[in-house]
Design a protein around this motif. Structure first.
Motif, PDB file in Angstrom:
ATOM      1  N   GLN A  85       0.835  -1.337  -0.125  1.00  0.00           N
ATOM      2  CA  GLN A  85      -0.266  -0.433   0.220  1.00  0.00           C
ATOM      3  C   GLN A  85       0.829   1.072   0.107  1.00  0.00           C
ATOM      4  OE1 GLN A  85      -2.742  -0.107   3.289  1.00  0.00           O
ATOM      5  NE2 GLN A  85      -4.803  -0.767   2.347  1.00  0.00           N
ATOM      6  N   LYS A  86       0.277   2.230  -0.586  1.00  0.00           N
ATOM      7  CA  LYS A  86       0.965   3.307  -0.631  1.00  0.00           C
ATOM      8  C   LYS A  86      -0.043   4.277   0.072  1.00  0.00           C
ATOM      9  CE  LYS A  86       4.844   3.003  -3.818  1.00  0.00           C
ATOM     10  NZ  LYS A  86       4.847   4.117  -5.265  1.00  0.00           N
ATOM     11  N   THR A  87      -0.145   5.936  -0.130  1.00  0.00           N
ATOM     12  CA  THR A  87      -0.283   6.926   0.461  1.00  0.00           C
ATOM     13  C   THR A  87      -0.814   7.956  -0.419  1.00  0.00           C
ATOM     14  OG1 THR A  87      -0.300   6.639   2.672  1.00  0.00           O
ATOM     15  CG2 THR A  87      -1.711   9.209   2.497  1.00  0.00           C
ATOM     16  N   CYS A  88      -1.392   8.799  -0.987  1.00  0.00           N
ATOM     17  CA  CYS A  88      -1.936   9.330  -2.500  1.00  0.00           C
ATOM     18  C   CYS A  88      -1.439  10.888  -2.617  1.00  0.00           C
ATOM     19  CB  CYS A  88      -3.092   9.472  -2.501  1.00  0.00           C
ATOM     20  SG  CYS A  88      -3.100  10.519  -4.057  1.00  0.00           S
ATOM     21  N   ALA A  89      -0.125  11.428  -3.132  1.00  0.00           N
ATOM     22  CA  ALA A  89       0.010  12.304  -2.554  1.00  0.00           C
ATOM     23  C   ALA A  89      -0.724  13.734  -2.143  1.00  0.00           C
ATOM     24  CB  ALA A  89       1.578  13.022  -3.333  1.00  0.00           C
ATOM     25  N   THR A  90      -1.948  13.988  -3.391  1.00  0.00           N
ATOM     26  CA  THR A  90      -3.146  14.879  -3.144  1.00  0.00           C
ATOM     27  C   THR A  90      -3.814  14.488  -2.341  1.00  0.00           C
ATOM     28  OG1 THR A  90      -2.923  14.716  -5.823  1.00  0.00           O
ATOM     29  CG2 THR A  90      -4.639  15.504  -4.859  1.00  0.00           C
ATOM     30  N   CYS A  91      -4.760  13.584  -1.558  1.00  0.00           N
ATOM     31  CA  CYS A  91      -5.747  13.274  -1.166  1.00  0.00           C
ATOM     32  C   CYS A  91      -5.428  12.475   0.346  1.00  0.00           C
ATOM     33  CB  CYS A  91      -7.153  12.570  -1.745  1.00  0.00           C
ATOM     34  SG  CYS A  91      -6.684  10.669  -2.017  1.00  0.00           S
TER      35      CYS A  91
ATOM     36  N   THR B  20      -3.533   0.370  -2.893  1.00  0.00           N
ATOM     37  CA  THR B  20      -3.611  -0.833  -2.890  1.00  0.00           C
ATOM     38  C   THR B  20      -3.299  -0.983  -4.433  1.00  0.00           C
ATOM     39  OG1 THR B  20      -4.911  -1.553  -1.745  1.00  0.00           O
ATOM     40  CG2 THR B  20      -3.985  -3.736  -2.620  1.00  0.00           C
ATOM     41  N   TRP B  21      -1.292  -1.799  -4.397  1.00  0.00           N
ATOM     42  CA  TRP B  21      -1.096  -1.613  -5.475  1.00  0.00           C
ATOM     43  C   TRP B  21      -1.596  -2.771  -6.576  1.00  0.00           C
ATOM     44  CZ3 TRP B  21      -0.391  -6.551  -8.597  1.00  0.00           C
ATOM     45  CH2 TRP B  21       0.255  -6.690  -9.136  1.00  0.00           C
ATOM     46  N   ARG B  22      -2.308  -2.925  -7.574  1.00  0.00           N
ATOM     47  CA  ARG B  22      -2.389  -3.367  -8.494  1.00  0.00           C
ATOM     48  C   ARG B  22      -1.485  -3.443 -10.148  1.00  0.00           C
ATOM     49  NH1 ARG B  22      -6.560   1.626  -9.439  1.00  0.00           N
ATOM     50  NH2 ARG B  22      -7.208   2.512  -7.730  1.00  0.00           N
TER      51      ARG B  22
ATOM     52  N   GLU C 162       7.114   4.915  -8.713  1.00  0.00           N
ATOM     53  CA  GLU C 162       6.704   5.650  -9.843  1.00  0.00           C
ATOM     54  C   GLU C 162       5.756   6.195  -9.741  1.00  0.00           C
ATOM     55  OE1 GLU C 162       7.899   5.522 -13.571  1.00  0.00           O
ATOM     56  OE2 GLU C 162      10.002   4.800 -13.037  1.00  0.00           O
ATOM     57  N   VAL C 163       4.483   5.620  -8.944  1.00  0.00           N
ATOM     58  CA  VAL C 163       3.010   5.516  -8.574  1.00  0.00           C
ATOM     59  C   VAL C 163       3.045   5.946  -7.237  1.00  0.00           C
ATOM     60  CG1 VAL C 163       0.802   4.883  -8.240  1.00  0.00           C
ATOM     61  CG2 VAL C 163       2.359   3.644 -10.033  1.00  0.00           C
ATOM     62  N   ARG C 164       2.462   7.534  -7.429  1.00  0.00           N
ATOM     63  CA  ARG C 164       2.303   8.588  -5.549  1.00  0.00           C
ATOM     64  C   ARG C 164       0.979   9.037  -5.712  1.00  0.00           C
ATOM     65  NH1 ARG C 164       5.323  13.848  -7.486  1.00  0.00           N
ATOM     66  NH2 ARG C 164       4.534  13.786  -5.583  1.00  0.00           N
ATOM     67  N   TYR C 165       0.121   8.441  -7.096  1.00  0.00           N
ATOM     68  CA  TYR C 165      -1.729   9.120  -6.603  1.00  0.00           C
ATOM     69  C   TYR C 165      -2.225   7.670  -7.054  1.00  0.00           C
ATOM     70  CZ  TYR C 165       0.999  13.289  -8.068  1.00  0.00           C
ATOM     71  OH  TYR C 165       2.357  14.636  -7.581  1.00  0.00           O
TER      72      TYR C 165
END
Length: 50
Positions: free
Chosen positions: A12-18, A23-25, A34-37
């Motif tokens: 999992q990551k946390t969205c840089a905007t909201c 979760t990983w797709r 590289e995924v940030r959003y």
């Protein structure tokens, strides 16, 4: 034979905007670092001025 993977076991990551967790797709498999959003909407809102 399908591999049984629980959603809770995926990275999992946390969205840089909201700030929401996402979760990983599979479509992000090659670019996960590289995924940030969490969505295209958040990506657009982050890059637009103001």
């Amino acid at each position: 034979m399908p591999r049984d993977v629980k959603k809770s076991d995926l990275p999992q990551k946390t969205c840089a905007t909201c700030g929401r967790p996402f979760t990983w797709r599979k479509k992000w498999a090659k670019v996960w670092d590289e995924v940030r959003y969490c969505s295209d909407r958040c990506r657009r809102e982050r890059s637009s001025p103001g």
